[in-house]
Design a protein around this motif. Structure first.
Motif, PDB file in Angstrom:
ATOM      1  N   TRP A 267       0.812  -1.214   0.000  1.00  0.00           N
ATOM      2  CA  TRP A 267       0.000   0.000   0.000  1.00  0.00           C
ATOM      3  C   TRP A 267       0.847   1.267   0.000  1.00  0.00           C
ATOM      4  O   TRP A 267       0.572   2.203  -0.747  1.00  0.00           O
ATOM      5  CB  TRP A 267      -0.933  -0.026   1.203  1.00  0.00           C
ATOM      6  N   LYS A 268       1.901   1.297   0.814  1.00  0.00           N
ATOM      7  CA  LYS A 268       2.741   2.494   0.883  1.00  0.00           C
ATOM      8  C   LYS A 268       3.414   2.761  -0.461  1.00  0.00           C
ATOM      9  O   LYS A 268       3.472   3.913  -0.917  1.00  0.00           O
ATOM     10  CB  LYS A 268       3.793   2.348   1.993  1.00  0.00           C
ATOM     11  N   ASP A 269       3.880   1.717  -1.108  1.00  0.00           N
ATOM     12  CA  ASP A 269       4.511   1.899  -2.415  1.00  0.00           C
ATOM     13  C   ASP A 269       3.501   2.267  -3.489  1.00  0.00           C
ATOM     14  O   ASP A 269       3.831   2.970  -4.452  1.00  0.00           O
ATOM     15  CB  ASP A 269       5.271   0.633  -2.815  1.00  0.00           C
ATOM     16  N   ALA A 270       2.262   1.796  -3.337  1.00  0.00           N
ATOM     17  CA  ALA A 270       1.210   2.181  -4.278  1.00  0.00           C
ATOM     18  C   ALA A 270       0.931   3.677  -4.182  1.00  0.00           C
ATOM     19  O   ALA A 270       0.769   4.366  -5.203  1.00  0.00           O
ATOM     20  CB  ALA A 270      -0.064   1.389  -3.998  1.00  0.00           C
ATOM     21  N   LEU A 271       0.886   4.200  -2.954  1.00  0.00           N
ATOM     22  CA  LEU A 271       0.715   5.639  -2.761  1.00  0.00           C
ATOM     23  C   LEU A 271       1.874   6.412  -3.387  1.00  0.00           C
ATOM     24  O   LEU A 271       1.675   7.444  -4.046  1.00  0.00           O
ATOM     25  CB  LEU A 271       0.617   5.963  -1.270  1.00  0.00           C
ATOM     26  N   LYS A 272       3.085   5.889  -3.201  1.00  0.00           N
ATOM     27  CA  LYS A 272       4.277   6.539  -3.751  1.00  0.00           C
ATOM     28  C   LYS A 272       4.263   6.504  -5.267  1.00  0.00           C
ATOM     29  O   LYS A 272       4.591   7.506  -5.934  1.00  0.00           O
ATOM     30  CB  LYS A 272       5.530   5.848  -3.208  1.00  0.00           C
ATOM     31  N   ASN A 273       3.881   5.376  -5.833  1.00  0.00           N
ATOM     32  CA  ASN A 273       3.800   5.254  -7.286  1.00  0.00           C
ATOM     33  C   ASN A 273       2.850   6.302  -7.862  1.00  0.00           C
ATOM     34  O   ASN A 273       3.134   6.920  -8.899  1.00  0.00           O
ATOM     35  CB  ASN A 273       3.322   3.843  -7.652  1.00  0.00           C
ATOM     36  N   ALA A 274       1.752   6.523  -7.189  1.00  0.00           N
ATOM     37  CA  ALA A 274       0.761   7.484  -7.680  1.00  0.00           C
ATOM     38  C   ALA A 274       1.297   8.915  -7.638  1.00  0.00           C
ATOM     39  O   ALA A 274       1.198   9.657  -8.623  1.00  0.00           O
ATOM     40  CB  ALA A 274      -0.521   7.372  -6.864  1.00  0.00           C
ATOM     41  N   LYS A 275       1.870   9.304  -6.517  1.00  0.00           N
ATOM     42  CA  LYS A 275       2.309  10.697  -6.390  1.00  0.00           C
ATOM     43  C   LYS A 275       3.493  11.018  -7.300  1.00  0.00           C
ATOM     44  O   LYS A 275       3.704  12.181  -7.658  1.00  0.00           O
ATOM     45  CB  LYS A 275       2.641  11.035  -4.941  1.00  0.00           C
ATOM     46  N   ASN A 276       4.262  10.004  -7.705  1.00  0.00           N
ATOM     47  CA  ASN A 276       5.419  10.237  -8.572  1.00  0.00           C
ATOM     48  C   ASN A 276       5.105  10.106 -10.058  1.00  0.00           C
ATOM     49  O   ASN A 276       5.963  10.376 -10.902  1.00  0.00           O
ATOM     50  CB  ASN A 276       6.537   9.251  -8.221  1.00  0.00           C
ATOM     51  N   SER A 277       3.890   9.726 -10.392  1.00  0.00           N
ATOM     52  CA  SER A 277       3.557   9.491 -11.794  1.00  0.00           C
ATOM     53  C   SER A 277       3.480  10.806 -12.574  1.00  0.00           C
ATOM     54  O   SER A 277       2.996  11.828 -12.068  1.00  0.00           O
ATOM     55  CB  SER A 277       2.219   8.762 -11.909  1.00  0.00           C
ATOM     56  N   LYS A 278       3.951  10.740 -13.817  1.00  0.00           N
ATOM     57  CA  LYS A 278       3.843  11.872 -14.751  1.00  0.00           C
ATOM     58  C   LYS A 278       3.073  11.443 -15.999  1.00  0.00           C
ATOM     59  O   LYS A 278       3.270  11.988 -17.085  1.00  0.00           O
ATOM     60  CB  LYS A 278       5.239  12.363 -15.144  1.00  0.00           C
TER      61      LYS A 278
END
Length: 398
Positions: A267-278
């Motif tokens: 879950w934490k990495d999923a949140l990170k993946n979302a905020k870093n997406s371009k």
């Protein structure tokens, strides 16, 4: 936003604007320009870490940034009409304020609703699963040993609710939405979706029939909360393919990632993946909350995955997608939507998993750790645990 000559043709698969034929149901879609699909906020207003501890509001450089409470949308708004009915001011739907608190067989529930007269109205009906889920309040929490401290996943300032004192976790309410993608459990039963306002999950429950129509399935029944209002309006998507890896739903004002990246994340990495997406040049992507992600489930499609494949692709049909919403009863878990089969087994000692809850179910999974850390002895159905799930990004366009 990019358009091409195929857009109008593809829109007719989903939206009610032209007399198109739905290839999956072979029904003619009747024109309807009154699309009114307001997604109210889940109401979750606290922040949690992997262990379920409440934390301070994260900033964008922090871990756990982007969870449900970080982004608020339209607040739920209700009016008690003082005549046994409650109107949702966002959706326009009118609801039964006080159920009869009796369990009904799925098919008998329709007869019960047909006979209702509340507030002078007689045109009550069973809600679809998307309509029923619109009432979700994600601040629920069940304490089976102390029901006075428990809060259902429902706004009890407006709606009456009672826990089943014998089985406090059993607060299932029927929707009209049958599970059409195949038989359920190891007994090949027919299912219909309901939402459990006691424990905050969607699953398909026993209708009393086997999938082939035979009788004899154990049939505990579910509660009923009737609704009135236009059918085939709330929950109807208006998808546009933007030709840049994104899809916009004009009914909700949300833009979606068209194809997941094929990877699974805790879950934490999923949140990170979302905020870093371009993706497509945008930098405000996030994980959808549970209401948002459930809004794009295709419950009428007869095949898996439970999503409109004219617009979206799941890289794995057997896929569960994270939401940003922490599950209230067990805050070390977060909610996911199963776009593939929602697996469980007879009990913790059983070996074989089956499609137990149905594609389109909303369950929850531990946010981190190892599967063996969460295995518990159970004589009842034991859900599959994955911890690492897929991600489908979302952003607001209006």
């Amino acid at each position: 936003m990019k358009f091409n000559s195929l857009i109008i043709k593809s829109i007719c698969v989903t939206m009610l604007i032209v007399g198109c034929k739905n290839s999956d149901t072979n029904k003619v879609i009747v024109p309807n320009n009154d699309i009114h699909f307001v997604l109210s906020d889940t109401g979750q207003d606290k922040y949690y870490d992997n262990e379920g501890n409440e934390i301070n509001k994260p900033i964008k450089t922090d871990d756990y940034y982007g969870q449900d409470a970080q982004f608020t949308s339209i607040a739920s708004a209700y009016k008690d009409n003082k005549n046994g009915t409650v109107t949702d001011l966002n959706t326009g739907l009118m609801w039964q304020k006080t159920p009869d608190f009796n369990r009904h067989n799925f098919y008998e529930a329709f007869d019960y609703v047909d006979d209702l007269e509340i507030g002078g109205y007689t045109d009550w009906r069973m809600p679809t699963i998307k309509e029923l889920y619109s009432l979700l309040n994600s601040n629920g929490e069940l304490f089976p040993q102390d029901l006075n401290a428990s809060k259902p996943y429902l706004n009890t300032d407006y709606f009456d609710f009672e826990y089943d004192k014998r089985m406090p976790f059993a607060g299932q309410y029927w929707s009209s939405t049958k599970y059409v993608k195949g038989p359920l459990q190891n007994i090949k039963m027919e299912g219909a979706f309901g939402f459990n306002f006691a424990d905050g999950h969607i699953k398909a429950y026993e209708t009393g029939l086997y999938y082939n129509g035979d009788t004899g399935v154990r049939d505990p029944g579910c509660f009923v909360r009737a609704v009135r209002g236009k059918e085939n309006v709330y929950g109807i998507n208006v998808f546009i393919n933007n030709d840049d890896g994104t899809v916009t739903d004009n009914a909700t004002g949300l833009m979606w990632q068209q194809v997941d990246d094929g990877d699974t994340y805790n879950w934490k990495d999923a949140l990170k993946n979302a905020k870093n997406s371009k993706l497509a040049g945008y930098n405000d992507w996030r994980l959808p909350n549970t209401k948002e992600l459930q809004s794009i489930v295709d419950y009428d499609k007869k095949t898996i995955p439970a999503i409109n494949e004219a617009f979206f692709k799941c890289t794995n049909n057997d896929s569960w997608f994270w939401t940003s919403t922490t599950q209230g009863d067990f805050k070390y878990t977060a909610c996911y939507i199963a776009f593939g089969k929602a697996y469980s087994k007879d009990n913790s000692d059983a070996k074989d998993y089956y499609d137990w809850h149905g594609a389109g179910a909303q369950r929850s999974d531990p946010k981190s750790g190892n599967v063996e850390d969460y295995l518990m002895e159970s004589i009842n159905a034991a859900d599959s645990i994955r911890i690492k799930n897929y991600v489908r990004l979302v952003r607001n366009v209006k």
